[in-house]
Design a protein around this motif. Structure first.
Motif, PDB file in Angstrom:
ATOM      1  N   GLN A  13      -7.091  39.247 -36.826  1.00  0.00           N
ATOM      2  CA  GLN A  13      -6.394  38.223 -37.588  1.00  0.00           C
ATOM      3  C   GLN A  13      -5.237  37.701 -36.749  1.00  0.00           C
ATOM      4  O   GLN A  13      -4.529  38.468 -36.108  1.00  0.00           O
ATOM      5  CB  GLN A  13      -5.848  38.811 -38.901  1.00  0.00           C
ATOM      6  N   ASP A  14      -5.041  36.395 -36.765  1.00  0.00           N
ATOM      7  CA  ASP A  14      -3.891  35.823 -36.091  1.00  0.00           C
ATOM      8  C   ASP A  14      -2.641  36.153 -36.878  1.00  0.00           C
ATOM      9  O   ASP A  14      -2.618  36.063 -38.102  1.00  0.00           O
ATOM     10  CB  ASP A  14      -4.041  34.305 -35.979  1.00  0.00           C
ATOM     11  N   ARG A  15      -1.596  36.506 -36.184  1.00  0.00           N
ATOM     12  CA  ARG A  15      -0.343  36.821 -36.843  1.00  0.00           C
ATOM     13  C   ARG A  15       0.425  35.538 -37.129  1.00  0.00           C
ATOM     14  O   ARG A  15       0.333  34.561 -36.408  1.00  0.00           O
ATOM     15  CB  ARG A  15       0.506  37.744 -35.973  1.00  0.00           C
ATOM     16  N   PRO A  23      -0.364  34.364 -51.740  1.00  0.00           N
ATOM     17  CA  PRO A  23      -1.198  33.356 -51.072  1.00  0.00           C
ATOM     18  C   PRO A  23      -2.568  33.948 -50.757  1.00  0.00           C
ATOM     19  O   PRO A  23      -2.775  35.161 -50.885  1.00  0.00           O
ATOM     20  CB  PRO A  23      -0.409  33.056 -49.792  1.00  0.00           C
ATOM     21  N   LYS A  24      -3.501  33.113 -50.351  1.00  0.00           N
ATOM     22  CA  LYS A  24      -4.864  33.577 -50.103  1.00  0.00           C
ATOM     23  C   LYS A  24      -5.053  34.156 -48.705  1.00  0.00           C
ATOM     24  O   LYS A  24      -5.984  34.922 -48.473  1.00  0.00           O
ATOM     25  CB  LYS A  24      -5.847  32.429 -50.319  1.00  0.00           C
ATOM     26  N   ASP A  25      -4.171  33.798 -47.760  1.00  0.00           N
ATOM     27  CA  ASP A  25      -4.391  34.195 -46.378  1.00  0.00           C
ATOM     28  C   ASP A  25      -3.597  35.427 -45.947  1.00  0.00           C
ATOM     29  O   ASP A  25      -3.776  35.933 -44.841  1.00  0.00           O
ATOM     30  CB  ASP A  25      -4.060  33.029 -45.446  1.00  0.00           C
ATOM     31  N   VAL A  26      -2.692  35.928 -46.805  1.00  0.00           N
ATOM     32  CA  VAL A  26      -1.891  37.092 -46.473  1.00  0.00           C
ATOM     33  C   VAL A  26      -1.424  37.715 -47.784  1.00  0.00           C
ATOM     34  O   VAL A  26      -1.267  37.021 -48.792  1.00  0.00           O
ATOM     35  CB  VAL A  26      -0.681  36.703 -45.572  1.00  0.00           C
ATOM     36  N   TRP A  27      -1.237  39.036 -47.778  1.00  0.00           N
ATOM     37  CA  TRP A  27      -0.751  39.735 -48.975  1.00  0.00           C
ATOM     38  C   TRP A  27       0.635  40.295 -48.655  1.00  0.00           C
ATOM     39  O   TRP A  27       0.793  41.117 -47.757  1.00  0.00           O
ATOM     40  CB  TRP A  27      -1.699  40.868 -49.357  1.00  0.00           C
ATOM     41  N   GLY A  62      -9.804  42.679 -50.494  1.00  0.00           N
ATOM     42  CA  GLY A  62     -10.301  43.018 -49.175  1.00  0.00           C
ATOM     43  C   GLY A  62     -10.278  41.826 -48.227  1.00  0.00           C
ATOM     44  O   GLY A  62     -10.313  40.674 -48.646  1.00  0.00           O
ATOM     45  N   GLY A  63     -10.185  42.114 -46.943  1.00  0.00           N
ATOM     46  CA  GLY A  63     -10.250  41.063 -45.934  1.00  0.00           C
ATOM     47  C   GLY A  63      -8.985  40.259 -45.753  1.00  0.00           C
ATOM     48  O   GLY A  63      -8.990  39.229 -45.073  1.00  0.00           O
ATOM     49  N   VAL A  64      -7.867  40.714 -46.336  1.00  0.00           N
ATOM     50  CA  VAL A  64      -6.609  39.965 -46.249  1.00  0.00           C
ATOM     51  C   VAL A  64      -5.565  40.808 -45.526  1.00  0.00           C
ATOM     52  O   VAL A  64      -5.350  41.972 -45.878  1.00  0.00           O
ATOM     53  CB  VAL A  64      -6.095  39.595 -47.656  1.00  0.00           C
ATOM     54  N   PRO A  65      -4.877  40.248 -44.515  1.00  0.00           N
ATOM     55  CA  PRO A  65      -3.831  41.009 -43.821  1.00  0.00           C
ATOM     56  C   PRO A  65      -2.607  41.217 -44.713  1.00  0.00           C
ATOM     57  O   PRO A  65      -2.409  40.498 -45.693  1.00  0.00           O
ATOM     58  CB  PRO A  65      -3.495  40.111 -42.616  1.00  0.00           C
ATOM     59  N   LEU A  66      -1.793  42.204 -44.378  1.00  0.00           N
ATOM     60  CA  LEU A  66      -0.576  42.506 -45.123  1.00  0.00           C
ATOM     61  C   LEU A  66       0.652  42.193 -44.278  1.00  0.00           C
ATOM     62  O   LEU A  66       0.614  42.293 -43.043  1.00  0.00           O
ATOM     63  CB  LEU A  66      -0.538  43.990 -45.515  1.00  0.00           C
ATOM     64  N   ALA A  67       1.736  41.829 -44.944  1.00  0.00           N
ATOM     65  CA  ALA A  67       2.989  41.563 -44.243  1.00  0.00           C
ATOM     66  C   ALA A  67       4.152  41.964 -45.134  1.00  0.00           C
ATOM     67  O   ALA A  67       4.131  41.727 -46.341  1.00  0.00           O
ATOM     68  CB  ALA A  67       3.095  40.090 -43.855  1.00  0.00           C
ATOM     69  N   GLY A  69      15.507  40.516 -39.398  1.00  0.00           N
ATOM     70  CA  GLY A  69      15.047  41.756 -39.989  1.00  0.00           C
ATOM     71  C   GLY A  69      14.024  42.476 -39.133  1.00  0.00           C
ATOM     72  O   GLY A  69      13.708  42.063 -38.014  1.00  0.00           O
ATOM     73  N   LEU A  70      13.533  43.573 -39.671  1.00  0.00           N
ATOM     74  CA  LEU A  70      12.452  44.341 -39.063  1.00  0.00           C
ATOM     75  C   LEU A  70      11.202  44.079 -39.891  1.00  0.00           C
ATOM     76  O   LEU A  70      11.197  44.331 -41.099  1.00  0.00           O
ATOM     77  CB  LEU A  70      12.793  45.834 -39.064  1.00  0.00           C
ATOM     78  N   TRP A  71      10.136  43.586 -39.260  1.00  0.00           N
ATOM     79  CA  TRP A  71       8.954  43.124 -39.985  1.00  0.00           C
ATOM     80  C   TRP A  71       7.680  43.788 -39.484  1.00  0.00           C
ATOM     81  O   TRP A  71       7.549  44.111 -38.308  1.00  0.00           O
ATOM     82  CB  TRP A  71       8.813  41.607 -39.844  1.00  0.00           C
ATOM     83  N   VAL A  72       6.741  43.944 -40.397  1.00  0.00           N
ATOM     84  CA  VAL A  72       5.438  44.522 -40.066  1.00  0.00           C
ATOM     85  C   VAL A  72       4.344  43.582 -40.556  1.00  0.00           C
ATOM     86  O   VAL A  72       4.418  43.066 -41.672  1.00  0.00           O
ATOM     87  CB  VAL A  72       5.260  45.901 -40.741  1.00  0.00           C
ATOM     88  N   GLN A  73       3.350  43.366 -39.688  1.00  0.00           N
ATOM     89  CA  GLN A  73       2.136  42.652 -40.093  1.00  0.00           C
ATOM     90  C   GLN A  73       0.953  43.550 -39.762  1.00  0.00           C
ATOM     91  O   GLN A  73       0.836  44.028 -38.634  1.00  0.00           O
ATOM     92  CB  GLN A  73       2.000  41.317 -39.362  1.00  0.00           C
ATOM     93  N   LEU A  74       0.102  43.779 -40.744  1.00  0.00           N
ATOM     94  CA  LEU A  74      -1.072  44.615 -40.556  1.00  0.00           C
ATOM     95  C   LEU A  74      -2.339  43.801 -40.776  1.00  0.00           C
ATOM     96  O   LEU A  74      -2.398  42.984 -41.693  1.00  0.00           O
ATOM     97  CB  LEU A  74      -1.058  45.774 -41.560  1.00  0.00           C
ATOM     98  N   PRO A  75      -3.354  44.034 -39.963  1.00  0.00           N
ATOM     99  CA  PRO A  75      -4.647  43.392 -40.224  1.00  0.00           C
ATOM    100  C   PRO A  75      -5.233  43.955 -41.514  1.00  0.00           C
ATOM    101  O   PRO A  75      -4.719  44.938 -42.069  1.00  0.00           O
ATOM    102  CB  PRO A  75      -5.483  43.765 -38.990  1.00  0.00           C
ATOM    103  N   PRO A  76      -6.302  43.356 -42.029  1.00  0.00           N
ATOM    104  CA  PRO A  76      -6.882  43.837 -43.282  1.00  0.00           C
ATOM    105  C   PRO A  76      -7.190  45.339 -43.236  1.00  0.00           C
ATOM    106  O   PRO A  76      -7.695  45.846 -42.232  1.00  0.00           O
ATOM    107  CB  PRO A  76      -8.169  43.011 -43.415  1.00  0.00           C
TER     108      PRO A  76
END
Length: 226
Positions: free
Chosen positions: A59-61, A98-102, A120-125, A189-196
């Protein structure tokens, strides 16, 4: 406020919010508000690929400024009664997603245990700890910022945003920014993005701290089949 700006002004003009949410904002040249909350830009799990809880699809960040603008707008999209940052048990975690990220939220400086079902199938942030204010406030805030995210027992890496211009929209009376107006401010801030994540059960422990503000959220996540 891994947060968010503040309980109706994260800190009187200082606001604190989760998952990391912390933020403050300036509505115009005559005034400003600061906030801390728990929700940069990218993170990756340290688990071995064969045991990774993350799905294989790449997934693109989101860029840091886009991520912060969208997360703060999401966090400020509900009044206190249904706000995901003020949520104590996770029942509001699906609000306005939104539909593209949770997005996941922090707290206003308290500890929370939340149960949440994620498509399922949605990245987290999410933030570990974050702030919306002016450049000087962000510099001071980030000098003491620290945090961690542990997914299924494995710590993830977080990226640092020391200050970028972001735009935030909110609804009137929300406890994160306290305003229904659109404003531009500095986000950090300190941020995290995870793939699905793979379908099934997962645990996520979020911790964040800066100065006298701290966030602690334990998530029990159920990821649906894509």
């Amino acid at each position: 406020m891994n947060g968010g700006i503040g309980r109706a002004g994260l800190v009187g003009m200082m606001l604190a919010a989760l998952v990391g949410c912390g933020g403050g904002a300036s509505g115009d040249s005559d005034g400003s508000a600061k906030a801390k909350a728990k929700a940069g830009v990218g993170a990756r799990t340290t688990a071995a690929a064969s045991e990774s809880p993350v799905a294989s699809a790449s997934q693109d960040r989101l860029s840091s400024d886009v991520l912060q603008s969208r997360w703060w707008t999401w966090a400020a999209s509900e009044p206190e009664a249904t706000n995901p940052v003020a949520d104590e048990d996770g029942r509001e975690c699906g609000r306005n997603q939104p539909k593209d990220v949770w997005f996941l939220a922090g707290t206003f400086g308290t500890r929370a245990e939340r149960t949440c079902t994620v498509p399922g199938g949605v990245p987290l942030a999410f933030p570990l700890v974050n702030l919306v204010a002016d450049p000087a406030d962000c510099a001071e805030f980030m000098s003491a910022a620290e945090g961690s995210a542990v997914l299924d027992g494995e710590e993830t890496d977080a990226e640092t945003s020391r200050g970028e211009t972001i735009s935030v929209d909110g609804v009137a009376g929300n406890p994160v920014t306290g305003t229904g107006e659109r404003f531009t401010a500095t986000g950090c801030g300190l941020w995290v993005q995870l793939p699905p994540l793979r379908s099934g059960k997962h645990t996520l422990e979020i911790r964040g701290r800066s100065q006298d503000f701290s966030v602690a959220v334990d998530y029990a996540l159920t990821v649906e089949s894509a």
